[in-house]
Design a protein around this motif. Sequence first.
Motif, PDB file in Angstrom:
ATOM      1  N   LYS A 162      32.122  70.532  83.488  1.00 25.67           N
ATOM      2  CA  LYS A 162      32.689  71.863  83.326  1.00 25.67           C
ATOM      3  C   LYS A 162      34.067  71.754  82.676  1.00 25.67           C
ATOM      4  N   ALA A 163      34.357  72.698  81.801  1.00 24.14           N
ATOM      5  CA  ALA A 163      35.594  72.597  81.012  1.00 24.14           C
ATOM      6  C   ALA A 163      36.452  73.849  81.115  1.00 24.14           C
ATOM      7  N   LEU A 164      37.737  73.625  80.897  1.00 27.18           N
ATOM      8  CA  LEU A 164      38.701  74.713  80.771  1.00 27.18           C
ATOM      9  C   LEU A 164      39.359  74.573  79.404  1.00 27.18           C
ATOM     10  N   VAL A 165      39.392  75.664  78.648  1.00 23.71           N
ATOM     11  CA  VAL A 165      40.034  75.666  77.336  1.00 23.71           C
ATOM     12  C   VAL A 165      41.338  76.451  77.456  1.00 23.71           C
ATOM     13  N   PRO A 209      38.939  71.291  86.536  1.00 23.39           N
ATOM     14  CA  PRO A 209      37.899  71.047  85.530  1.00 23.39           C
ATOM     15  C   PRO A 209      37.676  69.560  85.247  1.00 23.39           C
ATOM     16  N   ASP A 210      36.475  69.248  84.762  1.00 21.49           N
ATOM     17  CA  ASP A 210      36.165  67.868  84.345  1.00 21.49           C
ATOM     18  C   ASP A 210      36.784  67.569  82.983  1.00 21.49           C
ATOM     19  N   LEU A 211      36.914  68.611  82.178  1.00 20.59           N
ATOM     20  CA  LEU A 211      37.491  68.492  80.831  1.00 20.59           C
ATOM     21  C   LEU A 211      38.510  69.609  80.646  1.00 20.59           C
ATOM     22  N   ILE A 212      39.617  69.280  80.007  1.00 25.14           N
ATOM     23  CA  ILE A 212      40.577  70.311  79.614  1.00 25.14           C
ATOM     24  C   ILE A 212      40.804  70.180  78.112  1.00 25.14           C
ATOM     25  N   PHE A 213      40.422  71.222  77.382  1.00 25.70           N
ATOM     26  CA  PHE A 213      40.655  71.255  75.940  1.00 25.70           C
ATOM     27  C   PHE A 213      41.934  72.048  75.694  1.00 25.70           C
ATOM     28  N   VAL A 214      42.848  71.452  74.932  1.00 28.87           N
ATOM     29  CA  VAL A 214      44.160  72.051  74.730  1.00 28.87           C
ATOM     30  C   VAL A 214      44.406  72.343  73.251  1.00 28.87           C
TER      31      VAL A 214
END
Length: 325
Positions: free
Chosen positions: A202-205, A257-262
Amino acid sequence: MKKLYLSALAVLMTGAIMTGCAKSESPAPAAASAASEATEEAANPPSSVTITHTLGTAEVPVNPKRVAVLDYSILETIDFLGAAPEIIVPKTHLPEYLKKYKDDSYADAGSLVEPDVEAINEFKPDLIIIGGRQAGLYEEFSKIAPTIYTSVEYTDFWNEFERVNLMTAEIFDKKQEAESKIDQLKTQAEEIHKAAEESGKKALVVQTNDGKISAYGPGSRFGIIHGVLGITPVDDTIEVSKHGMEIGFEYIAEKNPDLIFVVDRTTVVGGSDVATKTLDNDLVNNTTAAKDGKIIYLNPATWYLSGYGLESVPMMLTEVSDALK
């Protein structure tokens, strides 16, 4: 007498057969005419094309010689397709991958947010291409030259991406080249979608802006990560808005989150607090994403300044694909 009668009958039957053949072959002239028209059309392609876009309709010359391009996504698509009109382009904040347009051989149209209307008028373009940042100037630009609007609706990203790029390709008589590239990218996107589903991550952008943080979910300007590429959002209630949903560090820690896109806006438009500084705190560093080395700093030139051209989208897909490895 009998012999004479048979001869006459034979002549009549032969005539009937010949007439039937002539009737059955009658469409041949029509087919030949259609083929002739197609050949003539190929030899004499149309000099203009009618383009219908979100803000209106414009009669646009095919292969225009002088073009004002105020949308970096479309600039890169023109570049990819190998079209070579004389161009005036906003040089302020021009992305690195489009740096060739900083050369003095290309006229300067100011910035995306504040284009130099006078310079564009003096350039005498055959066509003006604008994006979302210049929508309010559509009527003014339309008085200078045929103007088309190429911004996309992010809630339907892929169809919109195809629409604006094929529209651009049609103007420059390069539709086949654009279709081929889009098909290639569609295959790549499907492969990433499959990998995302299999990962279960799961990701957060987020976008950082000089110390402030906003979250972006499905249907947003960065929603391609979820909608097209299939990465599950860590929060499916993020409100869709132009500037994202403002959040704090506690929100990031809570969602974990497992991934954080910045996307770091500061590195593009200026400011003192870049994303690496903003996100360097205990609340963020204790997330699964931080511990696994999965805070991914995306290229803001493609994600923020452009984001739907035939050069930026391949780079964006690769960044997301690499994050899943």
